[in-house]
Design an enzyme around this catalytic site. Sequence first.
Site, short mmCIF file in Angstrom:
data_model
loop_
_atom_site.label_atom_id
_atom_site.label_comp_id
_atom_site.label_asym_id
_atom_site.label_seq_id
_atom_site.Cartn_x
_atom_site.Cartn_y
_atom_site.Cartn_z
N ASP A 88 -1.22 4.57 -4.54
CA ASP A 88 -0.93 5.92 -4.07
C ASP A 88 -0.67 5.86 -2.56
O ASP A 88 0.15 5.07 -2.11
CB ASP A 88 -2.10 6.84 -4.45
CG ASP A 88 -1.90 8.29 -4.12
OD1 ASP A 88 -1.14 8.97 -4.84
OD2 ASP A 88 -2.48 8.76 -3.11
N HIS A 96 -1.32 7.90 -13.48
CA HIS A 96 -1.23 7.62 -12.04
C HIS A 96 -2.36 6.70 -11.59
O HIS A 96 -2.19 5.89 -10.68
CB HIS A 96 -1.30 8.94 -11.27
CG HIS A 96 -1.23 8.79 -9.79
ND1 HIS A 96 -0.07 8.46 -9.12
CD2 HIS A 96 -2.19 8.90 -8.82
CE1 HIS A 96 -0.30 8.39 -7.83
NE2 HIS A 96 -1.58 8.65 -7.62
N TYR A 110 -1.04 14.29 4.56
CA TYR A 110 0.16 14.96 4.05
C TYR A 110 0.84 15.79 5.14
O TYR A 110 2.06 15.87 5.21
CB TYR A 110 -0.20 15.87 2.87
CG TYR A 110 -0.54 15.11 1.62
CD1 TYR A 110 0.45 14.75 0.71
CD2 TYR A 110 -1.85 14.75 1.32
CE1 TYR A 110 0.15 14.04 -0.45
CE2 TYR A 110 -2.17 14.05 0.18
CZ TYR A 110 -1.17 13.70 -0.71
OH TYR A 110 -1.47 12.99 -1.85
#
Length: 271
Positions: free
Chosen positions: A92, A251, A198
């Site tokens: 990730d 994921h 982010y």
Amino acid sequence: MDLPGLRMHYVSAGPEDGPPVILLHGFPEFWYSWRFQIPALVQAGYRVISPDQRGYNLSDKQGPYNASTLVRDIVHLQDALGLSSSHVVGHDWGGAIAWSFAAAHPGRTQRLVTMNAPHINAYQDALVRHPRQILKSYYIALFQVPRLPEWAIRQNDYALLERAFQSVSPERMTQRDIALYKEACAQPGALEAMIGWYRAINRSRKAVLNIDRPSCVIWGERDAFLEKGCNETLGSYVPDLSVHYLPRASHWVQMDLPDEVNRIMLDFLDG
């Protein structure tokens, strides 16, 4: 470990003279996400270093969180451990930093393994080629809103966090495991820092990241956040590449199918 501008918490295991492997976790994780890989690597003779990255769990909660800073943290960690280079493995967000690290510091990267972590240029290609990826990336825009994501994640005893891991088998993501993830997110300033990664996306460089190190991608095809098409143009940027798709994995591929992931990873690291 006291690094320049950062006190970083890390876990280490294995022989001090073993080939070093640095494991980089993603969001919303911490070093513990590699709990199924660390014993396998140690048994194979590797020296494992698994840090809480900047802002996560027990590491300092201070920015900036742009890619160049996060890459520099890994350089400083290598320096502090007396490592001129190491294998680098990332999942990730940790994979995104691993790609950037290998591009910026090929001499300090022996072999590179990423798991469900798109190369930034191949990801941008996928946004054009596979419009569904835009829909899957909606949360990135949501995370730009001040304070709202942190508030939402904290609600109902971090119910969103628990829901994020619901695709992982309860045998591999127990209630005790969930409690540890919640505890990591509840560290003072942790959520703000984690979302801060982010919010720093637009301040991170979007240069073409050509990788000249041997690279391996392990990809769970049941990823709710990333299309398999994120790897469609990857060979244009990474010539020495092997890609392994695992149809039954989500994921959280390293937790879903640890035995298979470990076999692929060890075969690749062993050359």
